[in-house]
Scaffold this motif. Structure first.
Motif, PDB file in Angstrom:
ATOM      1  N   HIS A 183       8.584  -4.870   9.356  1.00  0.00           N
ATOM      2  CA  HIS A 183       7.971  -3.651   8.824  1.00  0.00           C
ATOM      3  C   HIS A 183       8.983  -2.531   8.622  1.00  0.00           C
ATOM      4  CE1 HIS A 183       7.380  -3.459  13.192  1.00  0.00           C
ATOM      5  NE2 HIS A 183       7.181  -2.171  13.110  1.00  0.00           N
ATOM      6  N   ALA A 184      10.114  -2.563   9.315  1.00  0.00           N
ATOM      7  CA  ALA A 184      11.164  -1.570   9.071  1.00  0.00           C
ATOM      8  C   ALA A 184      11.753  -1.757   7.676  1.00  0.00           C
ATOM      9  CB  ALA A 184      12.256  -1.673  10.129  1.00  0.00           C
ATOM     10  N   VAL A 185      12.055  -3.001   7.325  1.00  0.00           N
ATOM     11  CA  VAL A 185      12.620  -3.294   6.009  1.00  0.00           C
ATOM     12  C   VAL A 185      11.556  -3.130   4.925  1.00  0.00           C
ATOM     13  CG1 VAL A 185      13.742  -5.062   4.579  1.00  0.00           C
ATOM     14  CG2 VAL A 185      14.370  -4.820   6.991  1.00  0.00           C
ATOM     15  N   ALA A 186      10.339  -3.610   5.190  1.00  0.00           N
ATOM     16  CA  ALA A 186       9.270  -3.501   4.191  1.00  0.00           C
ATOM     17  C   ALA A 186       9.025  -2.044   3.812  1.00  0.00           C
ATOM     18  CB  ALA A 186       7.991  -4.147   4.723  1.00  0.00           C
ATOM     19  N   LEU A 187       8.968  -1.163   4.806  1.00  0.00           N
ATOM     20  CA  LEU A 187       8.736   0.251   4.498  1.00  0.00           C
ATOM     21  C   LEU A 187       9.938   0.892   3.799  1.00  0.00           C
ATOM     22  CD1 LEU A 187       6.686   1.464   7.575  1.00  0.00           C
ATOM     23  CD2 LEU A 187       5.932   1.388   5.189  1.00  0.00           C
ATOM     24  N   ALA A 188      11.150   0.483   4.168  1.00  0.00           N
ATOM     25  CA  ALA A 188      12.324   0.988   3.447  1.00  0.00           C
ATOM     26  C   ALA A 188      12.237   0.585   1.975  1.00  0.00           C
ATOM     27  CB  ALA A 188      13.606   0.470   4.077  1.00  0.00           C
ATOM     28  N   MET A 189      11.794  -0.644   1.740  1.00  0.00           N
ATOM     29  CA  MET A 189      11.659  -1.106   0.362  1.00  0.00           C
ATOM     30  C   MET A 189      10.500  -0.410  -0.347  1.00  0.00           C
ATOM     31  SD  MET A 189      12.731  -5.077   0.885  1.00  0.00           S
ATOM     32  CE  MET A 189      12.776  -5.503  -0.862  1.00  0.00           C
ATOM     33  N   CYS A 190       9.467  -0.022   0.388  1.00  0.00           N
ATOM     34  CA  CYS A 190       8.386   0.767  -0.219  1.00  0.00           C
ATOM     35  C   CYS A 190       8.902   2.119  -0.702  1.00  0.00           C
ATOM     36  CB  CYS A 190       7.246   0.964   0.786  1.00  0.00           C
ATOM     37  SG  CYS A 190       6.195  -0.492   0.982  1.00  0.00           S
ATOM     38  N   ALA A 191       9.972   2.590  -0.079  1.00  0.00           N
ATOM     39  CA  ALA A 191      10.624   3.827  -0.518  1.00  0.00           C
ATOM     40  C   ALA A 191      11.668   3.549  -1.596  1.00  0.00           C
ATOM     41  CB  ALA A 191      11.263   4.537   0.671  1.00  0.00           C
ATOM     42  N   ASN A 192      11.722   2.291  -2.059  1.00  0.00           N
ATOM     43  CA  ASN A 192      12.633   1.835  -3.117  1.00  0.00           C
ATOM     44  C   ASN A 192      14.095   1.795  -2.690  1.00  0.00           C
ATOM     45  OD1 ASN A 192      10.360   1.709  -4.883  1.00  0.00           O
ATOM     46  ND2 ASN A 192      10.563   3.907  -5.215  1.00  0.00           N
ATOM     47  N   VAL A 193      14.347   1.741  -1.390  1.00  0.00           N
ATOM     48  CA  VAL A 193      15.714   1.714  -0.868  1.00  0.00           C
ATOM     49  C   VAL A 193      16.247   0.278  -0.914  1.00  0.00           C
ATOM     50  CG1 VAL A 193      17.185   2.151   1.131  1.00  0.00           C
ATOM     51  CG2 VAL A 193      15.231   3.659   0.660  1.00  0.00           C
ATOM     52  N   TRP A 253       0.816  -1.197   0.000  1.00  0.00           N
ATOM     53  CA  TRP A 253       0.000   0.000   0.000  1.00  0.00           C
ATOM     54  C   TRP A 253       0.861   1.263   0.000  1.00  0.00           C
ATOM     55  CZ3 TRP A 253      -4.626   0.870  -1.462  1.00  0.00           C
ATOM     56  CH2 TRP A 253      -5.233   2.090  -1.163  1.00  0.00           C
ATOM     57  N   PHE A 254       2.005   1.218   0.687  1.00  0.00           N
ATOM     58  CA  PHE A 254       2.856   2.394   0.827  1.00  0.00           C
ATOM     59  C   PHE A 254       3.932   2.508  -0.253  1.00  0.00           C
ATOM     60  CE2 PHE A 254       1.181   1.834   5.125  1.00  0.00           C
ATOM     61  CZ  PHE A 254       0.708   3.103   5.375  1.00  0.00           C
ATOM     62  N   SER A 255       3.929   1.633  -1.212  1.00  0.00           N
ATOM     63  CA  SER A 255       4.928   1.651  -2.278  1.00  0.00           C
ATOM     64  C   SER A 255       4.905   2.989  -3.010  1.00  0.00           C
ATOM     65  CB  SER A 255       4.667   0.507  -3.249  1.00  0.00           C
ATOM     66  OG  SER A 255       5.629   0.504  -4.265  1.00  0.00           O
ATOM     67  N   GLN A 256       6.087   3.568  -3.177  1.00  0.00           N
ATOM     68  CA  GLN A 256       6.234   4.905  -3.752  1.00  0.00           C
ATOM     69  C   GLN A 256       6.655   4.846  -5.223  1.00  0.00           C
ATOM     70  OE1 GLN A 256       5.432   7.743  -1.780  1.00  0.00           O
ATOM     71  NE2 GLN A 256       4.642   6.030  -0.574  1.00  0.00           N
ATOM     72  N   ALA A 257       6.535   5.969  -5.898  1.00  0.00           N
ATOM     73  CA  ALA A 257       6.915   6.088  -7.307  1.00  0.00           C
ATOM     74  C   ALA A 257       8.422   5.915  -7.480  1.00  0.00           C
ATOM     75  CB  ALA A 257       6.480   7.455  -7.844  1.00  0.00           C
ATOM     76  N   ASP A 258       8.821   5.636  -8.709  1.00  0.00           N
ATOM     77  CA  ASP A 258      10.233   5.387  -9.026  1.00  0.00           C
ATOM     78  C   ASP A 258      11.161   6.489  -8.541  1.00  0.00           C
ATOM     79  OD1 ASP A 258       9.611   3.002 -10.316  1.00  0.00           O
ATOM     80  OD2 ASP A 258       9.379   3.977 -12.261  1.00  0.00           O
ATOM     81  N   PHE A 290       8.487 -12.626   3.214  1.00  0.00           N
ATOM     82  CA  PHE A 290       8.262 -11.315   2.609  1.00  0.00           C
ATOM     83  C   PHE A 290       9.262 -11.052   1.484  1.00  0.00           C
ATOM     84  CE2 PHE A 290       9.634  -6.873   2.358  1.00  0.00           C
ATOM     85  CZ  PHE A 290       8.472  -6.304   1.873  1.00  0.00           C
ATOM     86  N   MET A 291      10.525 -11.274   1.753  1.00  0.00           N
ATOM     87  CA  MET A 291      11.556 -10.989   0.747  1.00  0.00           C
ATOM     88  C   MET A 291      11.381 -11.872  -0.485  1.00  0.00           C
ATOM     89  SD  MET A 291      13.308  -8.407   1.851  1.00  0.00           S
ATOM     90  CE  MET A 291      14.992  -8.338   1.220  1.00  0.00           C
ATOM     91  N   ASN A 292      11.008 -13.135  -0.290  1.00  0.00           N
ATOM     92  CA  ASN A 292      10.751 -14.017  -1.437  1.00  0.00           C
ATOM     93  C   ASN A 292       9.575 -13.517  -2.270  1.00  0.00           C
ATOM     94  OD1 ASN A 292      12.862 -15.832  -1.103  1.00  0.00           O
ATOM     95  ND2 ASN A 292      11.677 -17.205   0.194  1.00  0.00           N
ATOM     96  N   THR A 293       8.576 -12.943  -1.627  1.00  0.00           N
ATOM     97  CA  THR A 293       7.421 -12.393  -2.338  1.00  0.00           C
ATOM     98  C   THR A 293       7.854 -11.335  -3.347  1.00  0.00           C
ATOM     99  OG1 THR A 293       5.954 -12.803  -0.473  1.00  0.00           O
ATOM    100  CG2 THR A 293       5.232 -11.145  -2.048  1.00  0.00           C
ATOM    101  N   LEU A 294       8.900 -10.595  -3.005  1.00  0.00           N
ATOM    102  CA  LEU A 294       9.397  -9.538  -3.895  1.00  0.00           C
ATOM    103  C   LEU A 294      10.563  -9.987  -4.766  1.00  0.00           C
ATOM    104  CD1 LEU A 294       9.248  -6.487  -1.466  1.00  0.00           C
ATOM    105  CD2 LEU A 294       7.575  -7.197  -3.181  1.00  0.00           C
ATOM    106  N   GLY A 295      10.894 -11.281  -4.709  1.00  0.00           N
ATOM    107  CA  GLY A 295      12.023 -11.782  -5.487  1.00  0.00           C
ATOM    108  C   GLY A 295      13.365 -11.322  -4.947  1.00  0.00           C
ATOM    109  N   MET A 296      13.408 -10.989  -3.668  1.00  0.00           N
ATOM    110  CA  MET A 296      14.631 -10.473  -3.042  1.00  0.00           C
ATOM    111  C   MET A 296      15.161 -11.419  -1.960  1.00  0.00           C
ATOM    112  SD  MET A 296      15.507  -7.544  -4.318  1.00  0.00           S
ATOM    113  CE  MET A 296      14.792  -7.004  -5.854  1.00  0.00           C
TER     114      MET A 296
END
Length: 191
Positions: free
Chosen positions: A105-115, A1-6, A129-135
């Protein structure tokens, strides 16, 4: 839900975010060993010339975060505490070059910021979670953790940051789209 633009991720050179915590005895391995490894890693990054900022996402983790920072030699560490405001967290984490964390949730939100982020798997949900994103290749179990491994993984994140950031965003887009579709369906059903 919090995923940000490129273009949301705007990294500062040589700035790493670290999230560390405790799990009240429910962590793979020994919590004090994990915390020592995080201290060693933070000290090494600072010696390499990196700016190190700590991120605390659970109030019970603040004493642990302070201890890890003190053990790493930080007299006045930068500790960002975000317990309820995801938007404020995203605004702070977006400028990091890379992120290393233990709380999901700390890592998930960092990844939502594309970090570009490394997950320390303290429970199975972290790897899931990381497997869900291929990471899944950017995960280290907490009972197999070493400062050397953290340094090696984060060197890869640093070297390939732009490409990894793009892959994170590409993996999150379909999930975010499904969530929006579900929300629209719920809104229509309510009417």
């Amino acid at each position: 839900w919090f995923s940000q633009a490129d273009d949301f991720w705007v990294p500062r050179l040589a700035t790493v975010g670290i999230n560390v915590g405790q799990a009240q005895g429910s962590m793979f391995g020994d919590e004090s060993t994990v915390q020592r490894v995080f201290s060693d890693y933070a000290r090494s990054k600072r010696q390499e010339g990196w700016t190190v900022e700590f991120f605390c996402v659970w109030p019970d983790d603040l004493p642990t975060t302070r201890k890890v920072a003190a053990d790493a030699g930080f007299e006045h560490p930068v500790i960002h505490c975000h317990y309820r405001n995801a938007r404020a967290y995203l605004a702070q984490v977006r400028s990091l070059k890379l992120f290393v964390g233990i709380k999901l949730h700390a890592v998930a939100l960092a990844m939502c910021a594309n970090v570009p982020s490394l997950m320390v798997e303290y429970r199975p949900k972290c790897l899931e979670f990381m497997n869900t994103l291929g990471m899944g290749h950017f995960v280290i179990r907490s009972d197999q953790l070493s400062a050397f491994d953290l340094l090696m993984f984060t060197a890869t994140l640093d070297d390939s940051g732009q490409a990894i950031s793009r892959k994170i965003r590409e993996a999150m887009q379909p999930i975010q789209s499904r969530l929006r579709t579900l929300r629209l369906r719920e809104a229509v059903q309510v009417r």
